[in-house]
Design a protein around this motif. Structure first.
Motif, PDB file in Angstrom:
ATOM      1  N   UNK A 116       0.869  -0.921   0.186  1.00 39.89           N
ATOM      2  CA  UNK A 116      -0.389   0.079   0.026  1.00 39.89           C
ATOM      3  C   UNK A 116       0.819   1.219   0.220  1.00 39.89           C
ATOM      4  N   UNK A 117       1.110   1.998  -1.315  1.00 42.72           N
ATOM      5  CA  UNK A 117       1.845   3.539  -1.160  1.00 42.72           C
ATOM      6  C   UNK A 117       0.664   4.122  -1.693  1.00 42.72           C
ATOM      7  N   UNK A 118       1.033   4.926  -0.723  1.00 44.03           N
ATOM      8  CA  UNK A 118       0.690   6.394  -0.632  1.00 44.03           C
ATOM      9  C   UNK A 118       1.379   7.986  -0.972  1.00 44.03           C
ATOM     10  N   UNK A 119       0.850   9.051  -2.082  1.00 47.42           N
ATOM     11  CA  UNK A 119       1.859   9.392  -2.561  1.00 47.42           C
ATOM     12  C   UNK A 119       1.881  10.829  -2.174  1.00 47.42           C
ATOM     13  N   UNK A 120       2.878  11.607  -1.924  1.00 44.45           N
ATOM     14  CA  UNK A 120       3.507  12.723  -1.291  1.00 44.45           C
ATOM     15  C   UNK A 120       4.299  13.523  -1.824  1.00 44.45           C
ATOM     16  N   UNK A 121       3.107  15.253  -2.379  1.00 46.97           N
ATOM     17  CA  UNK A 121       3.580  16.265  -2.372  1.00 46.97           C
ATOM     18  C   UNK A 121       3.597  17.503  -2.998  1.00 46.97           C
ATOM     19  N   UNK A 129       5.642  15.916   6.787  1.00 46.81           N
ATOM     20  CA  UNK A 129       6.007  14.658   8.047  1.00 46.81           C
ATOM     21  C   UNK A 129       4.765  14.264   8.800  1.00 46.81           C
ATOM     22  N   UNK A 130       4.140  15.479   9.288  1.00 48.98           N
ATOM     23  CA  UNK A 130       2.787  15.111   9.770  1.00 48.98           C
ATOM     24  C   UNK A 130       2.180  13.894   8.401  1.00 48.98           C
ATOM     25  N   UNK A 131       1.911  13.826   7.321  1.00 43.48           N
ATOM     26  CA  UNK A 131       0.701  13.401   6.755  1.00 43.48           C
ATOM     27  C   UNK A 131       1.669  11.692   6.651  1.00 43.48           C
ATOM     28  N   UNK A 363      -9.132  13.201   3.365  1.00 47.69           N
ATOM     29  CA  UNK A 363      -9.203  12.609   1.563  1.00 47.69           C
ATOM     30  C   UNK A 363      -7.971  11.572   2.232  1.00 47.69           C
ATOM     31  N   UNK A 364      -6.732  11.959   2.416  1.00 46.79           N
ATOM     32  CA  UNK A 364      -5.385  10.585   2.701  1.00 46.79           C
ATOM     33  C   UNK A 364      -5.623   9.720   3.380  1.00 46.79           C
ATOM     34  N   UNK A 365      -7.069  10.258   4.628  1.00 46.65           N
ATOM     35  CA  UNK A 365      -7.143   8.901   5.354  1.00 46.65           C
ATOM     36  C   UNK A 365      -8.394   8.041   4.243  1.00 46.65           C
ATOM     37  N   UNK A 366      -9.129   8.836   3.877  1.00 46.88           N
ATOM     38  CA  UNK A 366     -10.036   7.708   2.803  1.00 46.88           C
ATOM     39  C   UNK A 366      -9.310   7.013   1.855  1.00 46.88           C
ATOM     40  N   UNK A 367      -8.679   7.803   1.192  1.00 48.88           N
ATOM     41  CA  UNK A 367      -7.350   7.021   0.160  1.00 48.88           C
ATOM     42  C   UNK A 367      -6.609   5.569   0.933  1.00 48.88           C
TER      43      UNK A 367
END
Length: 611
Positions: A116-121, A129-131, A363-367
């Motif tokens: 499970x990979x999450x994107x950060x930009x 860092x918090x996200x 939105x990140x949580x739902x993803x």
């Protein structure tokens, strides 16, 4: 006195014998077998009743639908359509890898599911860092970091990763050689990095690929072959897979030219592919991609154990909308499901508000919870190749593989992907495919829920911070299916007072409701209000100059022309009609399959609203 066996309600004699359990449960026992010819006769009968007299042979060709360039799907699939394809697909973990690149189970040391990979930009280092911390604490197993060009600053990479246990969570980078160099300097000397990471280098835009590959940590890959840029430019899965394989071949040439063996070079590539809302096309495309890459390995002399394609599936950016953004949650759930069923090794579900800007925490949580649900509750990852053996999926996999291979070989004959991009071959093909898709969207043949169908004209868009500029490849554009309709809605919502089209209904409610609802839905796709009234009685209160008559064909024949004249006398400059009846005084018609985008553009021009 009677004996117990003679009492009322008690059977006499020996108990009945237990029924035999059949060796095989035949659900169709006793029913005559249906044939394909019988099905064709029934379908032909229905089509003729609908006015289709000139039917093709076979009749199912009348019901075929296009899902990609040169790929159509039929309304019926049987074993004869699949032939020996399920057998030819092999077994999971073995060539040609159609059924998956991995085999085994948790007991055998191969975990169920996918990464499970999450994107950060986000360039806000503290916020990122918090996200990241929230993601890793709540189900995310690897990170995708976009660096440079308005995204995470390259020089802040160390600070961003301060709280990340790199021995547990692998990282994939996107930022070219500067990002790769910064990461290699950061982890220099470490031998405990979690495997599965990728330096994320572009095979077409990086100089010394082989040199950086030699410096990559053990178990890491160097090159990210990004097929999503071709999908984001308007291509179907055929163009995406063909171009991705061509880009992979270009990377192999660069790596082997730099001194790597072909087996080692194969192990340096990770493919990033899009997952769309058409779940079966996505499933079949991922299966087909592994077959294509295995064939490249065969032709290159790569050992069988090194030929599996490592796939990173990312939910499509083309399908997401700005308006009705909450519906994107459903689209991304379907796409994430398809990615898992299709056998992707890594999956990224993009946040539902990605088209609006940088995602918020919700939105990140739902993803990430979309993937948590698919893995933990739906158990999608516990079955290897769950679509395998489906006649439809096997036939569709074969069709996509053949079409994509034909496009790949055309690109290779043009001199390879760099030359095909420079000559315009790729760009022209993508533009042509996109133009065809946009026609289907304009006519609402390809429906976009919340935009072209069932829109909320009163919706207020949520505000998001601007996202970094999108990464493009070789000048290719980035498109979204909903963008032309959304541009009209933006123009309407910026106009004061909000424009409207008056719906002039004819006849009893039961007779005009269907066409009034159809017209209201179409006009709302452009953000237009649709006040209504009996005939012309409410026209003045609607404060508009455009009206649309709604009723039945019988009503139109009796009184539509008179109503059109009455509306014009009341101040209407343009009168539309919901239906195709020929009525005097009507300027245009709305009907199923009409060019809704052209209708809305014309109506906005009539209302003097400029997009």
């Amino acid at each position: 006195m009677s004996s117990p066996d003679q009492q009322v309600g008690r059977p006499t004699g020996p108990p009945p014998a237990e029924p035999e359990t059949p060796a095989q449960l035949d659900l169709a026992a006793g029913s005559p077998a249906a044939t394909r010819e019988q099905w064709r006769e029934l379908v032909a009968g229905v089509l003729r009743k609908a006015g289709r007299d000139d039917l093709p042979d076979p009749v199912e060709d009348a019901l075929r639908a296009t899902v990609a360039t040169g790929v159509t799907v039929a309304p019926l699939y049987t074993a004869e359509d699949a032939g020996d394809l399920p057998t030819a697909a092999g077994v999971p973990g073995s060539p040609p890898f159609v059924r998956g690149a991995r085999a085994g189970s948790a007991e055998a040391g191969v975990p169920a599911g996918w990464d499970v990979r999450q994107r950060h930009a986000d360039p806000d280092v503290a916020g990122t860092r918090e996200a990241i911390a929230a993601d890793l604490e709540n189900g995310v197993t690897s990170l995708w970091l976009v660096l440079g060009d308005g995204a995470i600053p390259v020089e802040a990479l160390g600070e961003v990763l301060t709280d990340v246990y790199l021995d547990l969570a692998p990282v994939t980078l996107q930022g070219g050689a500067p990002a790769a160099e910064a990461f290699l300097d950061l982890v220099a000397g470490r031998t405990d990095l979690a495997p599965g990471g990728c330096l994320g280098l572009d095979p077409l835009g990086t100089g010394d690929l082989a040199g950086l590959a030699r410096r990559a940590p053990a178990g890491w890959r160097t090159v990210a072959v990004d097929g999503t840029v071709f999908a984001d430019a308007g291509g179907s899965v055929v163009e995406e897979l063909g171009c991705a394989v061509a880009a992979g071949v270009a990377a192999l040439r660069a790596l082997t030219a730099g001194g790597l063996g072909v087996d080692e070079a194969f192990g340096q590539l990770e493919f990033r592919l899009s997952a769309g809302v058409d779940q079966f096309t996505t499933i079949a495309a991922l299966r087909a991609a592994r077959r294509l890459w295995n064939r490249v390995g065969e032709a290159s002399g790569v050992a069988a154990e090194h030929r599996a394609m490592r796939q990173h599936a990312v939910t499509s950016s083309v399908m997401v909308t700005r308006h009705g953004a909450a519906v994107n949650m459903l689209r991304k759930t379907v796409a994430g499901f398809a990615a898992g069923v299709g056998g992707a090794d890594v999956v990224t579900v993009q946040p539902f508000d990605a088209a609006l800007g940088l995602p918020d925490a919700f939105a990140r949580r739902i993803a990430r919870n979309t993937q948590n649900l698919l893995l933990e509750e739906a158990s999608v990852g516990r079955v290897l190749d769950p679509a395998g053996g489906s006649w439809y999926v096997e036939a569709l996999t074969e069709s996509i593989a053949q079409a994509a291979w034909a496009w790949f070989t055309e690109v290779e004959r043009a001199g390879g992907l760099p030359a095909a991009l420079a000559s315009g071959l790729v760009g022209e093909r993508l533009a042509a495919v996109w133009a065809t898709r946009q026609e289907r969207v304009a006519h609402r043949t390809d429906a976009i829920t919340g935009v072209t169908e069932f829109p909320d004209a009163a919706e207020v868009l949520p505000e998001r911070r601007p996202a970094p500029p999108p990464r493009t490849s070789a000048g290719l554009p980035r498109v979204r299916a909903a963008e032309r309709f959304e541009a009209l809605r933006d123009a309407v919502q910026a106009h004061e007072p909000q424009p409207a089209v008056y719906l002039a209904t004819l006849g009893p409610v039961a007779r005009h409701t269907a066409r009034a609802g159809f017209a209201s839905n179409l006009f709302a796709a452009g953000g237009l209000r649709t006040p209504s009234g009996d005939g012309a009685t409410g026209f003045a209160e609607a404060r508009t100059t455009v009206a649309c008559i709604c009723g039945t064909d019988r009503d139109y024949a009796e009184s539509a022309a008179a109503l059109a004249a009455e509306l014009r006398a009341a101040g209407a400059t343009h009168v539309w009609l919901a239906g195709t009846a020929d009525v005097a005084g009507v300027d245009g018609h709305l009907s199923a399959g009409c060019d809704a985008l052209a209708v809305l553009t014309t109506v906005l021009d009539q209302l003097e609203v400029r997009p």
